[in-house]
Design a protein around this motif. Structure first.
Motif, mmCIF file in Angstrom:
data_model
loop_
_atom_site.group_PDB
_atom_site.id
_atom_site.type_symbol
_atom_site.label_atom_id
_atom_site.label_comp_id
_atom_site.label_asym_id
_atom_site.label_seq_id
_atom_site.Cartn_x
_atom_site.Cartn_y
_atom_site.Cartn_z
ATOM 1 N N ALA A 33 -3.814 -9.889 8.524
ATOM 2 C CA ALA A 33 -3.125 -8.739 9.115
ATOM 3 C C ALA A 33 -3.511 -7.448 8.393
ATOM 4 C CB ALA A 33 -1.614 -8.939 9.058
ATOM 5 N N VAL A 34 -3.675 -7.527 7.080
ATOM 6 C CA VAL A 34 -4.083 -6.356 6.300
ATOM 7 C C VAL A 34 -5.512 -5.971 6.668
ATOM 8 C CG1 VAL A 34 -4.510 -5.464 3.970
ATOM 9 C CG2 VAL A 34 -2.511 -6.910 4.410
ATOM 10 N N HIS A 35 -6.393 -6.966 6.739
ATOM 11 C CA HIS A 35 -7.792 -6.696 7.101
ATOM 12 C C HIS A 35 -7.888 -6.149 8.522
ATOM 13 C CE1 HIS A 35 -9.282 -8.267 3.356
ATOM 14 N NE2 HIS A 35 -8.664 -9.418 3.560
ATOM 15 N N ALA A 36 -7.068 -6.655 9.414
ATOM 16 C CA ALA A 36 -7.064 -6.155 10.798
ATOM 17 C C ALA A 36 -6.597 -4.697 10.841
ATOM 18 C CB ALA A 36 -6.166 -7.032 11.676
ATOM 19 N N ALA A 37 -5.581 -4.364 10.060
ATOM 20 C CA ALA A 37 -5.093 -2.984 10.025
ATOM 21 C C ALA A 37 -6.158 -2.048 9.442
ATOM 22 C CB ALA A 37 -3.803 -2.892 9.218
ATOM 23 N N LEU A 38 -6.863 -2.523 8.419
ATOM 24 C CA LEU A 38 -7.955 -1.721 7.854
ATOM 25 C C LEU A 38 -9.051 -1.502 8.886
ATOM 26 C CD1 LEU A 38 -8.371 -3.136 4.236
ATOM 27 C CD2 LEU A 38 -7.915 -0.759 4.850
ATOM 28 N N SER A 39 -9.432 -2.569 9.586
ATOM 29 C CA SER A 39 -10.486 -2.467 10.600
ATOM 30 C C SER A 39 -10.083 -1.542 11.735
ATOM 31 C CB SER A 39 -10.824 -3.846 11.175
ATOM 32 O OG SER A 39 -11.359 -4.663 10.169
ATOM 33 N N ALA A 40 -8.816 -1.589 12.121
ATOM 34 C CA ALA A 40 -8.315 -0.764 13.223
ATOM 35 C C ALA A 40 -7.973 0.656 12.755
ATOM 36 C CB ALA A 40 -7.088 -1.406 13.847
ATOM 37 N N LYS A 41 -8.121 0.897 11.443
ATOM 38 C CA LYS A 41 -7.781 2.198 10.850
ATOM 39 C C LYS A 41 -6.305 2.557 11.082
ATOM 40 C CE LYS A 41 -12.503 3.795 11.272
ATOM 41 N NZ LYS A 41 -13.170 4.134 10.098
ATOM 42 N N SER A 42 -5.464 1.524 11.060
ATOM 43 C CA SER A 42 -4.007 1.706 11.173
ATOM 44 C C SER A 42 -3.433 1.831 9.767
ATOM 45 C CB SER A 42 -3.388 0.516 11.898
ATOM 46 O OG SER A 42 -3.893 0.401 13.184
ATOM 47 N N TYR A 43 -3.857 2.878 9.080
ATOM 48 C CA TYR A 43 -3.545 3.014 7.664
ATOM 49 C C TYR A 43 -2.058 3.167 7.374
ATOM 50 C CZ TYR A 43 -8.579 3.720 7.512
ATOM 51 O OH TYR A 43 -9.928 3.559 7.651
ATOM 52 N N SER A 44 -1.319 3.764 8.278
ATOM 53 C CA SER A 44 0.106 3.965 8.016
ATOM 54 C C SER A 44 0.891 2.652 8.058
ATOM 55 C CB SER A 44 0.699 4.970 8.999
ATOM 56 O OG SER A 44 0.508 4.542 10.318
ATOM 57 N N ALA A 45 0.313 1.590 8.605
ATOM 58 C CA ALA A 45 1.002 0.300 8.683
ATOM 59 C C ALA A 45 0.726 -0.589 7.471
ATOM 60 C CB ALA A 45 0.576 -0.436 9.952
ATOM 61 N N PRO A 94 -17.116 -0.952 0.373
ATOM 62 C CA PRO A 94 -17.125 -0.772 1.826
ATOM 63 C C PRO A 94 -15.768 -1.020 2.483
ATOM 64 C CG PRO A 94 -18.343 -2.746 1.196
ATOM 65 C CD PRO A 94 -17.994 -2.030 -0.067
ATOM 66 N N GLU A 95 -14.940 -1.877 1.891
ATOM 67 C CA GLU A 95 -13.647 -2.177 2.491
ATOM 68 C C GLU A 95 -12.681 -1.001 2.411
ATOM 69 O OE1 GLU A 95 -10.839 -4.885 0.487
ATOM 70 O OE2 GLU A 95 -10.708 -5.945 2.400
ATOM 71 N N ILE A 96 -12.848 -0.160 1.405
ATOM 72 C CA ILE A 96 -11.853 0.880 1.157
ATOM 73 C C ILE A 96 -12.394 2.304 1.335
ATOM 74 C CG2 ILE A 96 -12.194 1.168 -1.327
ATOM 75 C CD1 ILE A 96 -9.102 0.941 -1.570
ATOM 76 N N ALA A 97 -13.687 2.471 1.467
ATOM 77 C CA ALA A 97 -14.289 3.814 1.546
ATOM 78 C C ALA A 97 -13.710 4.642 2.697
ATOM 79 C CB ALA A 97 -15.801 3.701 1.667
ATOM 80 N N ASP A 98 -13.595 4.040 3.888
ATOM 81 C CA ASP A 98 -13.037 4.776 5.031
ATOM 82 C C ASP A 98 -11.566 5.120 4.808
ATOM 83 O OD1 ASP A 98 -15.426 4.743 6.385
ATOM 84 O OD2 ASP A 98 -14.913 3.012 7.631
ATOM 85 N N PHE A 99 -10.853 4.230 4.142
ATOM 86 C CA PHE A 99 -9.435 4.454 3.854
ATOM 87 C C PHE A 99 -9.274 5.645 2.905
ATOM 88 C CE2 PHE A 99 -5.306 1.953 2.597
ATOM 89 C CZ PHE A 99 -4.533 2.964 3.141
ATOM 90 N N VAL A 100 -10.122 5.732 1.899
ATOM 91 C CA VAL A 100 -10.067 6.863 0.965
ATOM 92 C C VAL A 100 -10.368 8.161 1.710
ATOM 93 C CG1 VAL A 100 -11.138 7.922 -1.069
ATOM 94 C CG2 VAL A 100 -10.601 5.481 -1.079
ATOM 95 N N SER A 101 -11.364 8.136 2.587
ATOM 96 C CA SER A 101 -11.689 9.331 3.390
ATOM 97 C C SER A 101 -10.510 9.731 4.266
ATOM 98 C CB SER A 101 -12.917 9.071 4.264
ATOM 99 O OG SER A 101 -14.050 8.878 3.465
ATOM 100 N N ALA A 102 -9.859 8.751 4.872
ATOM 101 C CA ALA A 102 -8.691 9.035 5.716
ATOM 102 C C ALA A 102 -7.545 9.593 4.875
ATOM 103 C CB ALA A 102 -8.249 7.773 6.447
ATOM 104 N N PHE A 103 -7.369 9.056 3.664
ATOM 105 C CA PHE A 103 -6.343 9.580 2.763
ATOM 106 C C PHE A 103 -6.615 11.055 2.458
ATOM 107 C CE2 PHE A 103 -5.618 10.894 -1.624
ATOM 108 C CZ PHE A 103 -4.235 10.940 -1.640
ATOM 109 N N LEU A 104 -7.872 11.382 2.120
ATOM 110 C CA LEU A 104 -8.207 12.768 1.787
ATOM 111 C C LEU A 104 -7.973 13.700 2.971
ATOM 112 C CD1 LEU A 104 -11.430 12.445 -0.388
ATOM 113 C CD2 LEU A 104 -9.137 13.110 -1.122
ATOM 114 N N GLU A 105 -8.334 13.253 4.156
ATOM 115 C CA GLU A 105 -8.131 14.089 5.345
ATOM 116 C C GLU A 105 -6.636 14.283 5.618
ATOM 117 O OE1 GLU A 105 -8.779 16.670 8.249
ATOM 118 O OE2 GLU A 105 -10.287 15.902 6.876
#
Length: 196
Positions: free
Chosen positions: A5-17, A104-115
């Protein structure tokens, strides 16, 4: 330990969940006595920072075993971002986030956090200032002066080139809807019946 479920949320970019998912799963795992050495602490910690839930992030950090902290430099890098948040080191947040080679698993998440963080800061600047220097905007937004100016102008602010000051365009306040007296009467009657 099923982290699908965590990996699915990361893949879907559902970071708030992710924070809620991780909190629930960690409690389930801990209640069964399962070892949490492979727990995605970096993702979990960043999820709380993404939601601006600094108290939960601090609590999580305190519960992470020291050997896990030592073995995962990515976790330490996220903690450094959190420390910059608590200390209101605006430039340090961006420097810390951009100065680490994220997996690679967290790079997009960090970018989304910064934005997300940049948007929150911009909203705060909009509500707090009528005019502000380009240098200050660049500092708070973690950008070069040119990029900060472009960002502000694209969001409706105006630039005085001579003074290097930006004039903030305030958001129009939302008008309150008029309350229908009939709805107010029904609500009053409902509350009265519930209390008696």
């Amino acid at each position: 330990m099923d982290l699908s479920a965590v990996h699915a949320a990361l893949s879907a970019k559902s970071y708030s969940a992710i924070a809620g998912l991780c909190d629930d799963l960690l409690l389930q795992v801990a209640s069964r006595g399962v070892a949490t050495d492979d727990w995605p602490y970096a993702v979990h910690l960043l999820a709380h920072l993404y939601l601006n839930d600094q108290n939960s992030a601090r609590f999580l950090w305190k519960t992470v075993p020291q050997e896990v902290k030592d073995a995962h430099p990515e976790l330490g890098a996220i903690w450094k971002i959190g420390q910059c948040l608590w200390n209101r080191d605006y430039a340090g947040i961006y420097t810390s986030a951009q100065g680490f080679e994220w997996g690679p698993e967290i790079a997009d998440f960090v970018s989304a956090f910064l934005e997300s963080y940049r948007k929150r800061i911009f909203e705060l600047l909009t509500s707090a200032y009528t005019t502000i220097s380009i240098a200050d905007v660049a500092h708070f937004m973690g950008m070069s002066e040119e990029d900060a100016t472009n960002y502000a102008v694209q969001n409706g602010w105006s630039l005085d080139v001579a003074t290097k000051m930006l004039t903030v365009r305030k958001q129009k306040p939302q008008t309150n809807q008029k309350l229908d007296p009939n709805k107010l009467q029904r609500l009053t009657e409902c509350v009265f019946h519930l209390e008696h």
